[in-house]
Motif scaffolding. Structure first.
Motif, mmCIF file in Angstrom:
data_model
loop_
_atom_site.group_PDB
_atom_site.id
_atom_site.type_symbol
_atom_site.label_atom_id
_atom_site.label_comp_id
_atom_site.label_asym_id
_atom_site.label_seq_id
_atom_site.Cartn_x
_atom_site.Cartn_y
_atom_site.Cartn_z
ATOM 1 N N GLU A 76 -5.708 -6.318 9.691
ATOM 2 C CA GLU A 76 -5.112 -5.638 8.541
ATOM 3 C C GLU A 76 -4.467 -6.633 7.583
ATOM 4 O O GLU A 76 -4.501 -6.435 6.363
ATOM 5 N N ILE A 77 -3.868 -7.669 8.137
ATOM 6 C CA ILE A 77 -3.267 -8.700 7.284
ATOM 7 C C ILE A 77 -4.356 -9.497 6.591
ATOM 8 O O ILE A 77 -4.269 -9.803 5.391
ATOM 9 N N ASP A 78 -5.419 -9.817 7.321
ATOM 10 C CA ASP A 78 -6.502 -10.629 6.760
ATOM 11 C C ASP A 78 -7.234 -9.913 5.628
ATOM 12 O O ASP A 78 -7.555 -10.524 4.602
ATOM 13 N N ASP A 79 -7.523 -8.612 5.817
ATOM 14 C CA ASP A 79 -8.291 -7.911 4.772
ATOM 15 C C ASP A 79 -7.405 -7.210 3.736
ATOM 16 O O ASP A 79 -7.901 -6.589 2.799
ATOM 17 N N GLY A 80 -6.094 -7.312 3.910
ATOM 18 C CA GLY A 80 -5.176 -6.756 2.918
ATOM 19 C C GLY A 80 -4.845 -5.293 3.094
ATOM 20 O O GLY A 80 -4.027 -4.737 2.343
ATOM 21 N N SER A 81 -5.454 -4.643 4.094
ATOM 22 C CA SER A 81 -5.191 -3.206 4.273
ATOM 23 C C SER A 81 -3.789 -2.924 4.796
ATOM 24 O O SER A 81 -3.344 -1.771 4.781
ATOM 25 N N ILE A 82 -3.075 -3.961 5.238
ATOM 26 C CA ILE A 82 -1.686 -3.782 5.667
ATOM 27 C C ILE A 82 -0.828 -3.256 4.519
ATOM 28 O O ILE A 82 0.220 -2.645 4.737
ATOM 29 N N VAL A 83 -1.297 -3.492 3.291
ATOM 30 C CA VAL A 83 -0.573 -3.003 2.108
ATOM 31 C C VAL A 83 -0.390 -1.489 2.173
ATOM 32 O O VAL A 83 0.626 -0.957 1.728
ATOM 33 N N TYR A 84 -1.369 -0.791 2.734
ATOM 34 C CA TYR A 84 -1.281 0.667 2.860
ATOM 35 C C TYR A 84 -0.028 1.067 3.634
ATOM 36 O O TYR A 84 0.689 1.994 3.250
#
Length: 240
Positions: A76-84
């Motif tokens: 999630e951190i690598d692909d940026g989805s942690i932003v959600y």
């Protein structure tokens, strides 16, 4: 400190078809080895100790810990989805503790149950060997999950570093170099197995039980605390 939505998303990420197959491979191999050894040698306490200690606790548990611990957050951190998640009104400590609990649950499911089954197949839990290694694996699963979750928050190469730790430090140096054994989660867990197993089980650890319990607690607490701190400093658009 637990959010069902975060847990559901994390379980879905960890138990996708490809990752579930990877998680199942080592437990399946352990059970195949246990059946083969039992058929060839009959019930054997020594074989049970060597297989459950030398393969299951030394290799299988840390490798599954790497997959579950890093997989709970690193992608999630690598692909940026942690932003959600970070954009929601959620305390970031809650995100970390939820992901840690999910990683622990997955690691426990894919380690303790197969180890217990393999132990009963190998020698019917003689000398309480199966139970001792199942408990040791459960305790180790908690520490590994915390440590590898931390790796997932601090490095984009968390899986690589986790594999280096699991395969090089734990499996190689942790079993060969005397001084390195005291800094091995495997050895800390083995101290617990040594205490639980019968006197004829021939399970030994270079770390005393008291020291092992303290170090396991410290590793888990520090891993969880620093993971939450790392997540707290991540920023999303609009927060600056």
């Amino acid at each position: 400190m637990y959010n069902p939505t975060v847990a559901r998303l994390t379980y879905r990420a960890l138990l996708g078809r490809r990752r579930a197959l990877i998680l199942s491979a080592l437990p399946a191999l352990l059970l195949v080895i246990a059946v083969a050894v039992r058929l060839l040698n009959g019930a054997d306490d020594r074989a049970a100790t060597e297989i459950l200690g030398g393969f299951a606790l030394a290799s299988m548990v840390p490798l599954i810990g790497v997959i579950a611990g890093t997989g709970a957050i690193a992608p999630e951190i690598d692909d940026g989805s942690i932003v959600y998640l970070l954009s929601k009104p959620l305390d970031r400590r809650t995100i970390i503790t939820t992901k840690l609990l999910v990683a622990i649950g997955v690691t426990l499911a894919f380690t303790t149950v197969p180890i217990l089954l393999a132990g009963f197949i190998l020698n019917g839990n003689s000398q309480t060997i199966a139970g001792a290694y199942a408990v040791a694996a459960a305790v180790a699963s908690v520490a590994y999950s915390a440590v590898f979750l931390l790796l997932g928050t601090v490095s984009r190469n968390a899986v690589v570093f986790g594999l280096v730790y699991a395969l090089v430090w734990e499996t190689l140096f942790g079993n060969v170099v005397p001084g390195a054994r005291t800094l091995s989660i495997q050895q800390w867990a083995t101290a617990i197995a040594e205490r639980i197993a019968g006197p004829g089980a021939d399970i030994t650890s270079d770390v005393s039980l008291g020291t092992a319990l303290v170090l396991l607690t410290v590793a888990t607490a520090l891993g969880t605390w620093y993971s939450a701190r790392r997540l707290a400093v991540l920023t999303i658009a609009g927060e600056r």
